[in-house]
Design a protein around this motif. Structure first.
Motif, PDB file in Angstrom:
ATOM      1  N   ASP A 146      43.643  34.132  51.711  1.00 19.23           N
ATOM      2  CA  ASP A 146      42.998  33.502  50.557  1.00 19.23           C
ATOM      3  C   ASP A 146      41.831  34.351  50.044  1.00 19.23           C
ATOM      4  N   ALA A 147      41.123  34.991  50.962  1.00 22.15           N
ATOM      5  CA  ALA A 147      40.002  35.846  50.557  1.00 22.15           C
ATOM      6  C   ALA A 147      40.483  37.043  49.750  1.00 22.15           C
ATOM      7  N   LEU A 193      32.188  48.799  45.179  1.00 19.96           N
ATOM      8  CA  LEU A 193      31.600  47.607  44.562  1.00 19.96           C
ATOM      9  C   LEU A 193      30.103  47.795  44.308  1.00 19.96           C
ATOM     10  N   ASN A 194      29.426  48.446  45.207  1.00 28.24           N
ATOM     11  CA  ASN A 194      28.004  48.731  44.980  1.00 28.24           C
ATOM     12  C   ASN A 194      27.800  49.645  43.772  1.00 28.24           C
ATOM     13  N   LEU A 232      33.970  40.157  50.484  1.00 28.37           N
ATOM     14  CA  LEU A 232      34.267  41.321  51.302  1.00 28.37           C
ATOM     15  C   LEU A 232      33.374  41.350  52.545  1.00 28.37           C
ATOM     16  N   ALA A 233      32.148  40.930  52.438  1.00 27.96           N
ATOM     17  CA  ALA A 233      31.260  40.895  53.609  1.00 27.96           C
ATOM     18  C   ALA A 233      31.778  39.917  54.663  1.00 27.96           C
ATOM     19  N   ALA A 234      32.263  38.732  54.219  1.00 27.05           N
ATOM     20  CA  ALA A 234      32.818  37.763  55.167  1.00 27.05           C
ATOM     21  C   ALA A 234      34.090  38.296  55.807  1.00 27.05           C
ATOM     22  N   VAL A 235      34.938  38.939  55.009  1.00 24.09           N
ATOM     23  CA  VAL A 235      36.183  39.502  55.549  1.00 24.09           C
ATOM     24  C   VAL A 235      35.879  40.598  56.551  1.00 24.09           C
ATOM     25  N   VAL A 253      31.799  40.762  40.270  1.00 25.42           N
ATOM     26  CA  VAL A 253      31.579  41.819  41.261  1.00 25.42           C
ATOM     27  C   VAL A 253      30.785  41.280  42.441  1.00 25.42           C
ATOM     28  N   HIS A 254      29.794  40.442  42.163  1.00 26.16           N
ATOM     29  CA  HIS A 254      29.002  39.857  43.235  1.00 26.16           C
ATOM     30  C   HIS A 254      29.863  38.975  44.136  1.00 26.16           C
TER      31      HIS A 254
END
Length: 516
Positions: free
Chosen positions: A173-174, A354-355, A327-330, A320-321
């Motif tokens: 899902d992510a 992304l940054n 992405l951090a959780a994944v 993007v945020h």
């Protein structure tokens, strides 16, 4: 210079003068003076103003034709006239004409400086728009060519079953959520690109540069040639040269034509530029109709409305945020359940892309702000409505003044060289060389022989020499003795006087011959 309530750039007072010119069509009905080159009625009114100097040129040429025809049949040409007043008139008006043409050189330089400012400001605006386009394309390429392939790679890696199905489902899902946000970001960036791409400003500085490369030196050359024509007139006056005055008359006619054609062009340009400077927004809105959002154009023209790109920028940043948070959780989950090096590298590269996208969006937000674009717009309009307009007005006054002065100079010069021709003819006739006189001609009067002999004698005596073939008779001797026992009486004197130059013998002279 002044400013209007809805305009922050300076406008010359000259704009009000030319804007006040009557805008009428062929039926003398007033036409709206708002600048609109797509309106046939407005172009018709502008064409009528341009035709006024042309009509004056036609009248001037007809007057010259009548003048020259009348001068050809003028019987007063045989009378002698003083040319000194005419020469002074020509010299003074020629100097005034040179001064008028110098004003044109000053106006040409001022217009060129203004056009350079307009070119630079419009080029800066074009660079801002181009930078926004490049940044949007750059974000789109990062999201499409770097982020989406990374998500596809993670999808392949996360297909492996896990003992904990909840974690597996969450990762799937992510990934879907990140892909959706990436698509949203791409859509917003593409919308910004489409809108800003319609603001194509690069042709403006390119056209101005191309026009000025031709216009500026050609105008200088034309004005210098006209000044040279005045110098030819001055030299002809100084040398009292009929040929130079005739040459000026011919070149002066061409100069009059050039001056009044220039007046037509400058008058039309000044009126159109004044109409544009006092109310430019209708023209911009009409040009942008159907191709550019009115709100975007209004935002950059006035800079007092909300930023029409603000929603797109905020939505793009938000998308993007969201991808970054997901992405951090994944990444935290993948460290435990997918410790492979390949997965870790993909996650790190996605975070880096992304940054970078977030930084570009922040910088693009500053580029889309109206402050810098509006400042360049005010600079361009201020230069157009002051330097360019006033320079064109100076050239208009210069061309009109030179046209009038050339007309007067041609009139006076033509009157002058006609009389110079008559004067030279009389001088030539009075200085014809005398025919040679044969001193031995028996039928030549004695007075002519004596005068010619005296002239020759005086000439050669002044030179200290005698003529080569001169035959000066010796002095007649004094006879004191008698001839044949008789003294020389009065009756003998005629014979003695003609002894050395005897006339043809006749019957009446036999007595003298007998005596000798």
């Amino acid at each position: 210079m002044q400013q209007y309530a809805n305009q922050k750039y300076n406008i010359s007072q000259v704009a009000n003068w030319f804007h006040a010119f009557p805008h009428v069509d062929i039926t003398f009905s007033y036409v709206n003076a708002t600048f609109d080159p797509s309106n046939s009625a407005y172009l018709e009114a502008l064409g009528i103003l341009i035709a006024i100097p042309g009509f004056w040129l036609i009248l001037t040429l007809l007057a010259f034709l009548i003048f020259f025809l009348c001068r050809c049949c003028d019987g007063s040409l045989n009378k002698k006239k003083k040319l000194t007043p005419l020469k002074w008139t020509l010299a003074i008006f020629a100097l005034l004409c040179c001064g008028a043409l110098s004003v044109g050189l000053f106006g040409n330089d001022q217009e060129h400086s203004g056009m350079e400012t307009v070119q630079q400001a419009s080029e800066n605006m074009a660079e801002i728009a181009s930078s926004v386009k490049n940044e949007t394309i750059r974000i789109q390429l990062i999201l499409e060519n770097d982020v989406n392939p990374g998500l596809d790679k993670l999808k392949e890696d996360f297909k492996k079953p896990l003992p904990n199905t909840t974690v597996h489902d969450y990762l799937q899902d992510a990934l879907k959520n990140m892909r959706k946000n990436v698509s949203t970001g791409i859509t917003k960036v593409v919308d910004i690109n489409k809108n800003i791409d319609k603001l194509d400003l690069q042709p403006i500085p390119d056209n101005i540069k191309m026009i000025e490369i031709i216009r500026w030196p050609v105008t200088i050359a034309a004005l210098c040639v006209l000044i040279l024509v005045c110098v030819i007139l001055l030299w002809g006056v100084i040398r009292h040269s009929r040929c130079l005055l005739i040459l000026f008359s011919v070149l002066g006619l061409l100069s009059v034509v050039i001056c009044w054609i220039s007046v037509s062009l400058y008058l039309g340009s000044c009126v159109a530029a004044s109409d544009f400077c006092l109310n430019p927004e209708p023209f911009f809105y009409k040009q942008a109709s159907g191709t550019f959002y009115t709100s975007v154009l209004k935002y950059y023209l006035n800079c007092d409305d909300p930023n029409p790109f603000e929603d797109s920028i905020e939505d793009g940043k938000k998308a993007v945020h969201n991808v970054q948070n997901t992405l951090a959780a994944v990444t935290k989950i993948a460290v435990t359940y997918y410790p492979q090096k390949e997965v870790r590298e993909v996650l790190d590269s996605l975070a880096l892309f992304l940054n970078r996208t977030e930084k570009i969006l922040s910088g693009m937000d500053a580029l889309l702000n109206c402050n810098k674009m509006h400042k360049e717009y005010e600079t361009a309009m201020g230069a157009l409505c002051t330097g360019v307009l006033e320079g064109t007005a100076f050239m208009l006054v210069s061309a009109a003044g030179a046209g009038i002065l050339f007309t007067v100079l041609i009139w006076v010069a033509s009157h002058t060289w006609i009389h110079i021709r008559k004067k030279n003819f009389v001088l030539w006739w009075s200085r014809r060389p005398a025919e040679p006189v044969d001193e031995e001609d028996p039928f030549l009067p004695s007075s002519a022989v004596g005068s010619n002999s005296r002239r020759n004698r005086d000439t050669y005596s002044s030179m200290g020499a005698r003529p080569r073939y001169s035959h000066t008779p010796p002095q007649t001797p004094h006879f004191t003795a008698s001839l044949n026992g008789r003294s020389g009486g009065r009756e003998d004197q005629p014979c003695l006087q003609g002894r050395y130059t005897p006339p043809p013998a006749t019957d009446g002279d036999l007595t003298c011959a007998t005596k000798f």
